[in-house]
Scaffold this motif. Structure first.
Motif, PDB file in Angstrom:
ATOM      1  N   ILE A  82       1.138  -0.984   0.309  1.00 12.10           N
ATOM      2  CA  ILE A  82      -0.194  -0.233  -0.102  1.00 12.10           C
ATOM      3  C   ILE A  82       0.474   1.249   0.349  1.00 12.10           C
ATOM      4  CG2 ILE A  82      -2.113   0.742   1.444  1.00 12.10           C
ATOM      5  CD1 ILE A  82      -2.633  -1.171   2.627  1.00 12.10           C
TER       6      ILE A  82
ATOM      7  N   ARG B 182       0.889   5.165   0.508  1.00 10.64           N
ATOM      8  CA  ARG B 182       0.471   6.307   1.652  1.00 10.64           C
ATOM      9  C   ARG B 182       1.065   7.314   1.607  1.00 10.64           C
ATOM     10  NH1 ARG B 182      -3.350   4.922   7.268  1.00 10.64           N
ATOM     11  NH2 ARG B 182      -4.714   6.307   6.410  1.00 10.64           N
TER      12      ARG B 182
ATOM     13  N   PRO C  59       1.337  -4.822   4.363  1.00 12.40           N
ATOM     14  CA  PRO C  59       0.586  -5.559   5.081  1.00 12.40           C
ATOM     15  C   PRO C  59       0.800  -6.068   6.684  1.00 12.40           C
ATOM     16  CG  PRO C  59      -0.261  -5.131   3.203  1.00 12.40           C
ATOM     17  CD  PRO C  59       1.277  -4.760   3.348  1.00 12.40           C
TER      18      PRO C  59
ATOM     19  N   GLY D 123      -5.486  -2.381   0.349  1.00 14.24           N
ATOM     20  CA  GLY D 123      -5.640  -1.189   0.567  1.00 14.24           C
ATOM     21  C   GLY D 123      -6.329  -0.893  -0.134  1.00 14.24           C
ATOM     22  N   ARG D 124      -6.932   0.766  -0.402  1.00 14.80           N
ATOM     23  CA  ARG D 124      -8.956   1.178  -0.786  1.00 14.80           C
ATOM     24  C   ARG D 124      -8.347   2.850  -1.824  1.00 14.80           C
ATOM     25  NH1 ARG D 124     -13.644   1.439   3.020  1.00 14.80           N
ATOM     26  NH2 ARG D 124     -11.847   3.004   4.061  1.00 14.80           N
TER      27      ARG D 124
ATOM     28  N   GLU E 294      -3.922   5.996  -0.613  1.00 16.59           N
ATOM     29  CA  GLU E 294      -4.626   4.813  -0.381  1.00 16.59           C
ATOM     30  C   GLU E 294      -4.814   4.663   1.044  1.00 16.59           C
ATOM     31  OE1 GLU E 294      -3.688   0.897  -2.545  1.00 16.59           O
ATOM     32  OE2 GLU E 294      -1.543   2.099  -2.447  1.00 16.59           O
ATOM     33  N   GLU E 295      -5.851   4.276   1.204  1.00 16.97           N
ATOM     34  CA  GLU E 295      -6.081   4.129   2.826  1.00 16.97           C
ATOM     35  C   GLU E 295      -6.263   2.355   3.137  1.00 16.97           C
ATOM     36  OE1 GLU E 295     -10.011   6.625   3.312  1.00 16.97           O
ATOM     37  OE2 GLU E 295     -10.344   5.060   2.629  1.00 16.97           O
ATOM     38  N   ILE E 296      -5.740   2.593   4.200  1.00 13.68           N
ATOM     39  CA  ILE E 296      -5.822   1.177   5.647  1.00 13.68           C
ATOM     40  C   ILE E 296      -6.820   0.636   5.295  1.00 13.68           C
ATOM     41  CG2 ILE E 296      -4.430  -0.398   6.182  1.00 13.68           C
ATOM     42  CD1 ILE E 296      -2.185   1.810   6.093  1.00 13.68           C
TER      43      ILE E 296
END
Length: 534
Positions: free
Chosen positions: A420, A422, A429, A449-450, A456-458
């Motif tokens: 991810i 960020r 992760p 991730g999103r 990106e968010e965790i």
């Protein structure tokens, strides 16, 4: 006791290696034909019986149209019949495809269609799931030599044979379908030499011999299960077949049946400890265990310590993947570690760490792990372009895993595709999961991730111990002091269970899909969840 040499070469280990996997029983048959090779429930086969019956089964398979170079699907849980069918397939120089009967109809159809299999076989008499699939495919129950109630699917008249190679390094033994992190099945072509060298190297470093009895809970439909079967038969040991993992049954077998080796994924051991907790057992019996090993997923340090305290043995971490048959590295039997390292490289395995762009990294820096050796697959079946993307012209295979070396010791940090980014920082992760899983109420966790506004968010998915009252707010507070701001989850979702394969490996792509689709969570045992935003 056998003294291990750290300087031994793969060529020295390979002395006497057979050319086909079914030939591993020849030595034990010559030395001790009446020693028990396979156990399932109250049934057992000696090495003499195994060799004789595999020959009988191969003859019947041939009469059913299985030819050298054909692909043959075996839908089965772990059982004596599966082991015998697998070895009989090798005798015919056909390719075995072992499929877990817990796969969906769609997944089995994909494997059948892509592989161009000649026939499908089902152990209908020992698995209701296999019997259900057999019925759907119109299979008829046959007696195949000593094996009763084997569902035999229709003959695929249009199936073509692949060339047969005398060289064991070029002849495919098994075709293993794996979705990896993408969810799209790929057929991994593993040669006889791939499987044999990986199994013999691992057996050497585990000091395995004819006195060992392995409790095979990991499915033979996956590479680790196949490798464990081969290495145990190779040394003349006993394989106790376990169709479905039951922690209570495993604890009983370890206590009473003389099991010396237990392999599992982290979830295997987590469930053993859960069983101890809910059953009120004061201490799990170690029985005759001399070695416990784990692989297949990141190992939480807290879990490792609890398991080691329970059994009074070091939990040996290892690393391997399907495409590498699977052995790449492992913590040595005589050099246990207290951290989460996956040990040193196995003999014959070369490794290098590269940046995502392909440049060499400096010592200790995280990068993509590339490996090379006799254990590396021949390629992905009917996918030359996909193969070319992961194996270069010099034979280096890109594992897709992020790793670093500390001296000669290997550490796996995560998957390249799972990393991810960020606010410009790399977040692995596995690090966030390790912190979450150290909470006393957390069974396991998975971090994905999103995408969010160019960043990106965790998002963390967490499974708690039954009856726990821990909330997302509690977990947020727990991680705050242990993770810097950019590594902290933006959201924590509590689930009753995380989606996983039959071996316990968490299916992160399903969790990520649920976020992209705007849902709260994948459908896993009708989970209830709570959300917390920061």
């Amino acid at each position: 006791m056998l003294e291990l040499s750290e300087t031994i070469s793969v060529d020295e280990i390979a002395v006497g290696l057979p050319s086909r996997i079914h030939e591993v029983t020849a030595g034990p048959v010559a030395r001790a034909p009446d020693r028990i090779a396979l156990v399932e429930g109250g049934a057992s086969w000696s090495y003499r019986e195994l060799e004789q019956r595999v020959g009988e089964i191969a003859t019947v398979l041939s009469s059913l149209g299985i030819r050298a170079g054909d692909r043959m699907i075996i839908v089965s849980e772990n059982c004596i019949a599966l082991a015998a069918l697998l070895l009989a397939t090798s005798r015919l120089d056909a390719w075995a495809i072992v499929a877990n009967p817990r796969l969906s109809a769609r997944e089995l159809d994909q494997i059948r269609d892509h592989s161009g299999a000649r026939r499908m076989f089902f152990t209908s008499g020992t698995s209701k799931e296999a019997a259900a699939h057999a019925s759907r495919y119109g299979a008829e129950n046959w007696r195949i030599g000593p094996l009763a109630e084997i569902g035999v699917g229709p003959l695929n008249e249009s199936a073509t044979v692949q060339p047969v190679e005398t060289d064991p390094a070029r002849q495919v033994a098994v075709l293993i379908y794996t979705s990896g992190t993408t969810g799209t099945p790929k057929g991994v072509m593993l040669s006889h030499d791939n499987l044999l060298i990986s199994a013999k190297t691992t057996a050497y470093f585990r000091r395995m011999n004819e006195k060992d009895k392995i409790h095979l809970v990991l499915p033979i439909s996956h590479i680790v299960g196949i490798s464990l079967l081969i290495m145990t038969l190779m040394v003349g040991g006993t394989v106790r077949m376990v169709s479905k993992y039951d922690p209570a049954a495993t604890a009983k077998a370890v206590a009473e049946e003389g099991v010396t080796i237990l392999n599992g994924v982290p979830a295997t051991y987590q469930r053993l400890l859960e069983y101890k907790s809910v059953s009120g057992v004061e201490q799990l019996s170690r029985g005759s265990l001399r070695l416990i090993a784990v692989a297949g997923a990141p190992l939480d340090l807290n879990l490792k310590l609890r398991v080691e305290k329970e059994f009074g043995l070091p939990l040996l971490n290892g690393y391997g993947i399907t495409e590498c048959s699977p052995g790449i590295s492992g913590v040595r039997f005589d050099r246990p570690r207290s951290d989460q390292a996956v040990g040193t490289l196995l003999p014959g395995v070369e490794a290098r760490v590269r940046t995502i762009e392909g440049f060499p990294t400096v010592s200790g820096e995280v990068g993509e792990l590339h490996v090379r050796g006799r254990n590396v697959m021949l390629g992905y079946y009917r996918a030359p372009e996909l193969t070319a993307k992961v194996i270069d012209s010099e034979g280096w295979f890109n594992t897709g895993d992020l790793a670093r070396f500390d001296g000669d010791c290997l550490y796996i940090v995560g998957r390249t595709k799972e990393m991810i980014i960020r606010s410009g920082f790399n977040v692995y992760p596995a690090e966030v999961e390790a912190v979450l899983s150290s909470h006393k109420d957390v069974v396991q966790s998975a971090v994905v991730g999103r995408a969010a506004d160019g960043n990106e968010e965790i998002v963390a998915f967490v499974q708690l111990l039954p009856g726990s009252c821990t909330t997302p707010e509690t977990l947020m507070h727990f991680v705050r002091s242990q993770l810097t701001s950019y590594k902290r989850p933006s959201e924590i979702v509590i689930l009753d269970a995380l989606p996983a394969t039959s071996t316990g490996k968490i299916l992160k792509h399903k969790l990520a899909e649920s976020l992209r689709e705007g849902g709260a969570a994948p459908a896993v045992q009708t989970p209830e969840f709570r959300r917390q935003h920061i």
